[in-house]
Design a protein around this motif. Structure first.
Motif, PDB file in Angstrom:
ATOM      1  N   GLU A 166       0.778  -1.388   0.040  1.00  0.00           N
ATOM      2  CA  GLU A 166       0.074   0.025  -0.083  1.00  0.00           C
ATOM      3  C   GLU A 166       0.805   1.361   0.092  1.00  0.00           C
ATOM      4  O   GLU A 166       1.763   1.274   0.914  1.00  0.00           O
ATOM      5  CB  GLU A 166      -1.091  -0.072   1.379  1.00  0.00           C
TER       6      GLU A 166
ATOM      7  N   TRP B 144      -7.148  -1.319  -0.889  1.00  0.00           N
ATOM      8  CA  TRP B 144      -6.051  -2.154  -0.794  1.00  0.00           C
ATOM      9  C   TRP B 144      -6.440  -3.518   0.015  1.00  0.00           C
ATOM     10  O   TRP B 144      -6.965  -3.235   1.049  1.00  0.00           O
ATOM     11  CB  TRP B 144      -4.714  -1.482  -0.070  1.00  0.00           C
TER      12      TRP B 144
ATOM     13  N   ARG C  33      -4.652  -6.283   2.303  1.00  0.00           N
ATOM     14  CA  ARG C  33      -3.437  -6.207   2.864  1.00  0.00           C
ATOM     15  C   ARG C  33      -3.076  -7.665   3.309  1.00  0.00           C
ATOM     16  O   ARG C  33      -3.879  -8.350   3.582  1.00  0.00           O
ATOM     17  CB  ARG C  33      -3.346  -5.333   3.995  1.00  0.00           C
TER      18      ARG C  33
ATOM     19  N   TYR D  91      -4.348  -3.871  -4.770  1.00  0.00           N
ATOM     20  CA  TYR D  91      -5.030  -2.706  -4.956  1.00  0.00           C
ATOM     21  C   TYR D  91      -6.248  -3.334  -5.786  1.00  0.00           C
ATOM     22  O   TYR D  91      -6.230  -3.906  -6.876  1.00  0.00           O
ATOM     23  CB  TYR D  91      -4.284  -1.545  -5.813  1.00  0.00           C
TER      24      TYR D  91
END
Length: 647
Positions: free
Chosen positions: A162, A204, A206, A225
């Protein structure tokens, strides 16, 4: 039952399904690769992975994956699957899979309540474009599909995380959008065959984790993303085609394009057809029409030695002589540039390695056997002469023809043979001096060149070559044959490497050998006893010092195991050739049994192809690159030899 088909019980068991990978390639070096449950387990995995020559010579993951959600009566069923940190899998879409079939194109059947959704995937042959067709086979009420793309825009060797630099900009195109996360990258076009609604809600995801990178001792997690999602209705019996590419396409033609690509695919309905399909995946065509052989996927490039070793099996053995000639044309130009000290205009790496010209002549020898000596001489006679003279005149920077007729190479500081692993900047196996396969190749090349000269009526040249070969023959036996009946791997002055290694199989397999029949039989017997596995020959005997057969762990640990006991199928190809040449039809059933070990591989590891190497001890697990050109090539060549001896 289909040759490559897996039922629900296997697909929903991640311990069984996650290790099975699937590779689709095109002719530019781009590819699409994941597992059969669409969960990426390597940093090299991705739905659209393409070269970006403007940035570097690596491949780059643009579109990592595409999650599909089935929506009925307001209930959402996400068919995606990702692994996150802490061994957490989400959203567990694999539990909806009913079956997976890979005979023509990879096809997954999902069942969610009353909905049956079929997904088929092809990678366009000559464009960097992945095509996925979704068909609603059954659905008793209104059904909506939601598509959520996961973007990476990074090299296969790196990770994305990110950040505020990534561009969120996008613009509409025909039935889709285009977007580009970073400067220097091409736009990614995501389009559908049907009008849809794109909802922009950037986020995003993660901590996506890749367990294969963990196994290999590397960093293993990244953030992906998601710019938003596409949504559209789908009716029972309707098909929708999704395309992701680096160029825009008219979406009205997507369905026809998908059908056309499917029609061009050969079925993978048996062992041989799988290998032919795998062979085609190594083809690479540049924009200037140069043709290459990719050494392997997902991380290898076009390497000179691999090209010449794999070329006969990948082309001649399946009656594709025209592609052999196209690749040879490119490779010859590259080798002439090397011999003349000119800048290289071909994208072939490691062309300076000392055994490359010797393998080139071996490859042309196979061409002569498939066509005729006359045809080979007409097309390649001058090149073969030039290569022989280049070696004889000691013009190669690391290949010296000594007075005893043998070739001498310095491999102390840099690995110069196919056993090329290095650790701390030094070769793990410092093969140097007189190297056994180099000199077996040299003797074979001299005799073959003499035979070509005889065909062309060049008697003086023929006699000179035969006289040179005779000197080499005597020195070869005096230098390499030891009192135990096998061959030293390399000899440098008073240093003789007593390790039992597979490189001594080459003089037994080649058409022209400096060894007598009895000597060949003894070498073959030792190879059978100490090196043979169901997955090829071990790179070192278990009785030799330093035996390290399990290729796992961090990079350094793997480097020390790479050629110290691991098994290599391409060496098994030469072993089978040697067996058939020495024992003819009496070894047919033995060689057929060896083939079973490779047939089994079609439904393990990467479907329909053969991994780079295997552990040297049971259960002989596949390791390294998921698809390796030399292995596929030599198994194809051995199958052709098997057929010749059968009839």
């Amino acid at each position: 039952m289909s040759y490559l088909k897996f039922e629900k019980a296997l697909m929903t068991n991640l311990q069984e399904s996650l290790p099975k990978e699937l590779l689709r390639t095109n002719r530019s070096g781009a590819y699409s690769c994941s597992t059969i449950v669409d969960c990426n387990i390597r940093k090299y995995h991705g739905l659209l992975v393409v070269p970006v020559p403007e940035l570097d010579d690596d491949n780059h993951v643009l579109l990592s994956s595409l999650d599909v959600t089935v929506i009925q009566h307001g209930a959402e069923f996400n068919l995606g699957l990702h692994k996150y940190q802490g061994n957490n899998f989400s959203p567990l879409g694999h539990k909806y899979i009913r079956e997976f079939d890979c005979d023509k194109v990879p096809t997954t059947l999902y069942r969610v309540g009353g909905v049956i959704l079929k997904k088929e995937v092809v990678f366009q042959h000559y464009e960097d474009r992945i095509l996925i067709r979704y068909t609603l086979v059954d659905g008793h009420s209104a059904t909506t599909l939601r598509f959520r793309p996961f973007l990476a825009f990074r090299s296969v060797r790196q990770f994305t995380h990110e950040n505020a630099t990534a561009s969120r900009d996008y613009s509409g195109v025909d039935n889709g959008i285009k977007t580009c996360m970073y400067a220097g990258y091409p736009d990614l076009y995501m389009q559908f065959s049907k009008k849809n609604e794109f909802k922009f809600c950037p986020d995003w995801y993660r901590g996506v984790e890749y367990p294969k990178e963990q196994e290999r001792g590397y960093a293993s997690n990244e953030d992906l993303y998601v710019p938003g999602y596409f949504e559209m209705d789908i009716k029972k019996g309707e098909s929708i085609v999704f395309a992701a590419a680096t160029s825009e396409i008219k979406t009205s033609g997507l369905k026809k394009l998908f059908d056309k690509e499917v029609d061009e695919r050969a079925p993978r309905d048996n062992f041989f057809h799988c290998l032919v399909n795998a062979a085609h995946q190594f083809h690479r065509r540049e924009k200037n029409d140069d043709r290459y052989i990719q050494a392997g996927y997902p991380w290898f490039k076009c390497r000179a030695r691999d090209t010449f070793i794999s070329l006969p099996g990948l082309t001649l053995s399946i009656e594709e002589n025209d592609y052999f000639e196209l690749v040879m044309q490119t490779a010859m130009r590259g080798y002439y540039e090397f011999m003349e000290g000119k800048p290289l205009t071909t994208h072939i790496t490691e062309i300076e390695m000392p055994d490359v010209p010797l393998w080139a002549i071996w490859a042309l020898q196979q061409y002569a056997k498939e066509t005729s000596k006359e045809e080979c001489y007409k097309k390649y006679g001058q090149f073969i002469k030039d290569v022989i003279n280049f070696i004889r005149d000691n013009k190669h920077p690391n290949l010296d023809l000594m007075e005893n007729g043998l070739l001498y190479t310095n491999g102390k500081d840099k690995a110069v043979t196919w056993m090329n692993s290095t650790a701390n900047g030094r070769p793990v196996v410092p093969r140097t001096g007189y190297i056994v396969e180099f000199n077996a190749l040299w003797y074979n090349a001299l005799c073959f060149c003499a035979a070509l000269a005889g065909t062309a009526g060049e008697e003086d040249a023929q006699q000179k070559l035969l006289a040179q070969a005779e000197v080499t023959k005597k020195s070869f036996v005096d230098t390499f044959l030891n009192e135990y009946g096998y061959l030293y791997d390399y000899v440098d002055g008073n240093m003789m490497d007593w390790s039992v290694r597979p490189n001594m199989i080459f003089p037994v397999a080649f058409d022209y050998s400096p060894l007598s029949q009895d000597q060949k039989k003894k070498v073959l017997e030792i190879c059978t006893r100490e090196l043979l596995t169901p997955k090829g020959l071990r790179s070192l005997s278990p009785k030799s010092g330093g035996y390290n057969p399990i290729y796992v762990g961090p990079q350094t640990q793997r480097d020390y195991a790479y050629h110290q006991g691991t098994a290599w199928p391409w060496l098994g190809g030469f072993y089978m050739e040697a067996s058939l040449k020495l024992y003819k039809r009496t070894r047919l059933s033995f060689v057929e049994r060896q083939m079973v070990g490779y047939d089994d591989e079609m439904s393990y590891h990467c479907l329909g192809t053969i991994s780079e190497l295997f552990d040297g001890n049971p259960p002989f697990a596949g390791r390294g690159a998921i698809s390796f050109a030399m292995n596929v090539a030599e198994i194809l060549r051995a199958l052709e030899l098997l057929e010749k001896y059968q009839y």
